[in-house]
Design a protein around this motif. Sequence first.
Motif, mmCIF file in Angstrom:
data_model
loop_
_atom_site.group_PDB
_atom_site.id
_atom_site.type_symbol
_atom_site.label_atom_id
_atom_site.label_comp_id
_atom_site.label_asym_id
_atom_site.label_seq_id
_atom_site.Cartn_x
_atom_site.Cartn_y
_atom_site.Cartn_z
ATOM 1 N N ALA A 147 -79.815 -83.521 -48.989
ATOM 2 C CA ALA A 147 -80.481 -83.685 -50.284
ATOM 3 C C ALA A 147 -81.899 -84.190 -49.996
ATOM 4 O O ALA A 147 -82.218 -84.460 -48.836
ATOM 5 N N PRO A 148 -82.735 -84.352 -51.001
ATOM 6 C CA PRO A 148 -84.086 -84.867 -50.727
ATOM 7 C C PRO A 148 -84.073 -86.363 -50.401
ATOM 8 O O PRO A 148 -83.147 -87.074 -50.767
ATOM 9 N N ASP A 149 -85.082 -86.811 -49.724
ATOM 10 C CA ASP A 149 -85.339 -88.236 -49.530
ATOM 11 C C ASP A 149 -86.859 -88.377 -49.441
ATOM 12 O O ASP A 149 -87.595 -87.429 -49.765
ATOM 13 N N MET A 150 -87.297 -89.519 -48.960
ATOM 14 C CA MET A 150 -88.729 -89.765 -48.867
ATOM 15 C C MET A 150 -89.432 -88.588 -48.168
ATOM 16 O O MET A 150 -88.994 -88.160 -47.102
ATOM 17 N N VAL A 229 -93.604 -102.470 -59.473
ATOM 18 C CA VAL A 229 -92.918 -101.421 -58.714
ATOM 19 C C VAL A 229 -93.727 -101.064 -57.464
ATOM 20 O O VAL A 229 -94.957 -100.969 -57.520
ATOM 21 N N GLN A 230 -93.041 -100.939 -56.346
ATOM 22 C CA GLN A 230 -93.720 -100.528 -55.117
ATOM 23 C C GLN A 230 -93.335 -99.091 -54.797
ATOM 24 O O GLN A 230 -92.147 -98.790 -54.624
ATOM 25 N N GLY A 231 -94.313 -98.205 -54.719
ATOM 26 C CA GLY A 231 -94.045 -96.791 -54.419
ATOM 27 C C GLY A 231 -93.903 -96.003 -55.703
ATOM 28 O O GLY A 231 -92.914 -96.138 -56.414
ATOM 29 N N ILE A 254 -98.382 -101.884 -59.790
ATOM 30 C CA ILE A 254 -97.940 -100.689 -59.048
ATOM 31 C C ILE A 254 -98.545 -100.792 -57.652
ATOM 32 O O ILE A 254 -99.771 -100.894 -57.502
ATOM 33 N N ILE A 255 -97.675 -100.786 -56.650
ATOM 34 C CA ILE A 255 -98.146 -100.911 -55.261
ATOM 35 C C ILE A 255 -98.008 -99.553 -54.588
ATOM 36 O O ILE A 255 -96.947 -98.938 -54.647
ATOM 37 N N GLU A 256 -99.074 -99.098 -53.986
ATOM 38 C CA GLU A 256 -99.035 -97.820 -53.266
ATOM 39 C C GLU A 256 -99.589 -98.006 -51.853
ATOM 40 O O GLU A 256 -99.925 -99.117 -51.458
ATOM 41 N N ARG A 257 -99.670 -96.902 -51.110
ATOM 42 C CA ARG A 257 -100.146 -96.978 -49.716
ATOM 43 C C ARG A 257 -101.531 -97.606 -49.604
ATOM 44 O O ARG A 257 -101.830 -98.318 -48.657
ATOM 45 N N ALA A 309 -90.252 -97.835 -52.234
ATOM 46 C CA ALA A 309 -90.987 -97.025 -51.256
ATOM 47 C C ALA A 309 -90.204 -96.891 -49.952
ATOM 48 O O ALA A 309 -89.686 -95.822 -49.640
ATOM 49 N N LEU A 310 -90.109 -97.975 -49.210
ATOM 50 C CA LEU A 310 -89.488 -97.867 -47.889
ATOM 51 C C LEU A 310 -88.787 -99.161 -47.507
ATOM 52 O O LEU A 310 -88.837 -100.145 -48.248
ATOM 53 N N GLU A 311 -88.146 -99.150 -46.342
ATOM 54 C CA GLU A 311 -87.357 -100.310 -45.944
ATOM 55 C C GLU A 311 -88.229 -101.425 -45.358
ATOM 56 O O GLU A 311 -89.371 -101.199 -44.983
ATOM 57 N N ALA A 331 -85.445 -98.524 -53.318
ATOM 58 C CA ALA A 331 -85.529 -97.944 -51.967
ATOM 59 C C ALA A 331 -84.294 -98.363 -51.183
ATOM 60 O O ALA A 331 -83.571 -99.267 -51.595
ATOM 61 N N ASN A 332 -84.071 -97.721 -50.059
ATOM 62 C CA ASN A 332 -82.996 -98.137 -49.165
ATOM 63 C C ASN A 332 -83.509 -99.223 -48.234
ATOM 64 O O ASN A 332 -84.557 -99.051 -47.600
ATOM 65 N N GLY A 333 -82.803 -100.317 -48.165
ATOM 66 C CA GLY A 333 -83.116 -101.378 -47.199
ATOM 67 C C GLY A 333 -84.449 -102.077 -47.341
ATOM 68 O O GLY A 333 -85.016 -102.488 -46.320
ATOM 69 N N ALA A 356 -78.049 -99.527 -56.539
ATOM 70 C CA ALA A 356 -79.233 -99.298 -57.373
ATOM 71 C C ALA A 356 -79.766 -97.870 -57.275
ATOM 72 O O ALA A 356 -80.224 -97.310 -58.274
ATOM 73 N N ASN A 357 -79.736 -97.288 -56.068
ATOM 74 C CA ASN A 357 -80.320 -95.942 -55.971
ATOM 75 C C ASN A 357 -79.252 -94.850 -55.828
ATOM 76 O O ASN A 357 -79.539 -93.746 -55.370
ATOM 77 N N ALA A 358 -78.037 -95.165 -56.290
ATOM 78 C CA ALA A 358 -76.935 -94.195 -56.155
ATOM 79 C C ALA A 358 -76.995 -93.076 -57.198
ATOM 80 O O ALA A 358 -76.178 -92.148 -57.151
HETATM 81 P P1 NAD Z 1 -91.288 -90.305 -52.140
HETATM 82 O O1 NAD Z 1 -91.804 -89.771 -50.866
HETATM 83 O O2 NAD Z 1 -91.201 -89.413 -53.328
HETATM 84 O O3 NAD Z 1 -92.122 -91.586 -52.604
HETATM 85 C C1 NAD Z 1 -92.412 -92.680 -51.784
HETATM 86 C C2 NAD Z 1 -93.659 -93.342 -52.378
HETATM 87 O O4 NAD Z 1 -93.905 -94.564 -51.682
HETATM 88 C C3 NAD Z 1 -94.909 -92.487 -52.258
HETATM 89 O O5 NAD Z 1 -95.601 -92.494 -53.484
HETATM 90 C C4 NAD Z 1 -95.699 -93.174 -51.144
HETATM 91 O O6 NAD Z 1 -97.099 -92.993 -51.272
HETATM 92 C C5 NAD Z 1 -95.287 -94.609 -51.341
HETATM 93 N N1 NAD Z 1 -95.431 -95.414 -50.140
HETATM 94 C C6 NAD Z 1 -95.225 -95.059 -48.856
HETATM 95 N N2 NAD Z 1 -95.498 -96.086 -48.025
HETATM 96 C C7 NAD Z 1 -95.857 -97.118 -48.811
HETATM 97 C C8 NAD Z 1 -96.247 -98.461 -48.559
HETATM 98 N N3 NAD Z 1 -96.314 -98.934 -47.323
HETATM 99 N N4 NAD Z 1 -96.553 -99.259 -49.611
HETATM 100 C C9 NAD Z 1 -96.490 -98.778 -50.874
HETATM 101 N N5 NAD Z 1 -96.138 -97.510 -51.180
HETATM 102 C C10 NAD Z 1 -95.822 -96.695 -50.153
HETATM 103 O O7 NAD Z 1 -89.862 -90.943 -51.781
HETATM 104 P P2 NAD Z 1 -88.641 -91.215 -52.751
HETATM 105 O O8 NAD Z 1 -87.766 -90.035 -52.732
HETATM 106 O O9 NAD Z 1 -89.146 -91.758 -54.037
HETATM 107 O O10 NAD Z 1 -87.878 -92.349 -51.924
HETATM 108 C C11 NAD Z 1 -88.261 -93.721 -51.978
HETATM 109 C C12 NAD Z 1 -87.110 -94.585 -51.497
HETATM 110 O O11 NAD Z 1 -85.953 -94.304 -52.302
HETATM 111 C C13 NAD Z 1 -86.669 -94.356 -50.050
HETATM 112 O O12 NAD Z 1 -86.222 -95.583 -49.514
HETATM 113 C C14 NAD Z 1 -85.488 -93.413 -50.198
HETATM 114 O O13 NAD Z 1 -84.578 -93.504 -49.118
HETATM 115 C C15 NAD Z 1 -84.870 -93.962 -51.467
HETATM 116 N N6 NAD Z 1 -84.000 -92.996 -52.160
HETATM 117 C C16 NAD Z 1 -84.465 -91.801 -52.615
HETATM 118 C C17 NAD Z 1 -83.606 -90.935 -53.287
HETATM 119 C C18 NAD Z 1 -84.083 -89.630 -53.886
HETATM 120 O O14 NAD Z 1 -83.294 -89.019 -54.628
HETATM 121 N N7 NAD Z 1 -85.291 -89.186 -53.647
HETATM 122 C C19 NAD Z 1 -82.269 -91.278 -53.464
HETATM 123 C C20 NAD Z 1 -81.813 -92.519 -52.993
HETATM 124 C C21 NAD Z 1 -82.702 -93.364 -52.338
#
Ligand code: NAD
Length: 476
Positions: A147-150, A229-231, A254-257, A309-311, A331-333, A356-358
């Motif tokens: 499935a999709p992920d980051m 929210v981060q990401g 809103i926190i981004e890269r 965003a990330l772990e 996010a995971n972790g 939370a992300n199930a």
């Molecule tokens: P995504 O790639 O769509 O979005 C990630 C966002 O985080 C991007 O906007 C990116 O610019 C931002 N980002 C990256 N590094 C950053 C940093 N250091 N600080 C702040 N922002 C940062 O990914 P996603 O699919 O939204 O996944 C995000 C998290 O959710 C991951 O941990 C993923 O494992 C988890 N997740 C996703 C899904 C899914 O259905 N997509 C399902 C379950 C869990």
Amino acid sequence: MSAKKETSFRESVDLMFNRAVALMDLPPGLEEKIRVCNSTYTVRFGVRLRGQMQTFTGYRSVHSEHMEPVKGGIRYALSVHQDEVEALAALMTYKCALVEAPFGGSKGGLCIDPREWDDHELELITRRFAYELIKRDMIHPAQNVPAPDMGSGEREMSWIADQYARMNTTDINAKACVTGKPVNAGGIQGRTEATGRGVQYALREFFRHPEDMAEAGLEGTLKGKRVIVQGLGNVGFHAAKFLRDEDGALITGIIERDGALFNPEGLDVEAVRDWIVKHDGITSYPAAIHRADGAAVLEEDCDILIPAALEGVITMANAPRIKAPLIIEAANGPVTAGADEILRDKGVVIIPDMYANAGGVTVSYFEWVKNLSHIRFGRMQRRQEEARHELIVAELERLDRYLGGAWSMSPDFKARYLRGADELELVRSGLDDTMRTAYQSMREVWHGREDVTDLRTAAYLVAIDRVAASYRAKGI
Ligand code: NAD
């Protein structure tokens, strides 16, 4: 058992797992069997691009096959490595068990920065990676369903589905080899936003329980709650948008890269997302204070913090300064084991990632079922449902005439009641039910056992118990 030093993502997952199993009475050896990752396949493959051979590294980990197929996203990021993929695969096992999605846990990763490659190049890379996994049955409707992920999304999933179909021309269930596909390529309504929607439903369920809110020192409803929210990717964007537009929450940060935006009056999530798409970042977005050190905004005062965003973003270093009384791990972790301990001691309530992300895997499960049944949800019963509703409304109208028009329905009742549920409504209802039921199973343990003081341990207990039951039933 406690984390005295900062641990890696995988060590954190193991520590959290160990903390929970210490409270269980599992038969000798079973604990170890559940904890370990069954296998990890590493592939290095070449694709001829930009005039030369480029080599890529990808992984597919299978954590547990107590149920098959195994399920888990494929992450596209330069930071992908074996330990991370294995930690994510383990979380998938527990997540699926917690929300009763009948899958084992798996995860994939490709070491790549997707922003460095154009669409055509990404398609060639994705197809080649998929080819390597498909030929080893590591993508297969009955065995392993990504499935999709980051970094990946429905576009990549549709390339993978097409690659599988090309290599398995007579497999009638080919579309079920991957989920998160576009709706016009075998996907399901509501999958793209499912994880963010699940975060919203999780928070709504939390806010239905005053005792749980009291643990975080919160009261009232989601309306007016200050959220950071981060990401602002798939998960973060949808969670923030739904909480703002449908529940009246204020997205204050809103926190981004490239830093963070802060506005105590609340940010327009959609406008920020449009800005990011156009300008490749949030810098210079008007109507907000821009902070170059984005991570520092995690420590700002707010009611709900959503790391999406990330772990490993909340660590032993910044955990003591976190002010949010409630963290929901989209996010995971995002919280390390050491930080988790510090936050617990501070009384912060954490709604854990595996719950939370199930929402994503839950709707993926619906998509997989839809693909196997070869029919859209609601197609058979929608009009029949409408016809039965029509009967009741006609009868009510007849009674009204009999009463001489003294009683009448509210203006939009008829139109709303008459409409049979379409696929999107059914998906939302199934997701809502799943998130509520899973939350209740966690909170029963959280409040029902004296030795359990947090939702994460409760979630692990529920999940591990189900995985163990599955092993026992199999006789392994
Ligand atoms: P995504 O790639 O769509 O979005 C990630 C966002 O985080 C991007 O906007 C990116 O610019 C931002 N980002 C990256 N590094 C950053 C940093 N250091 N600080 C702040 N922002 C940062 O990914 P996603 O699919 O939204 O996944 C995000 C998290 O959710 C991951 O941990 C993923 O494992 C988890 N997740 C996703 C899904 C899914 O259905 N997509 C399902 C379950 C869990």
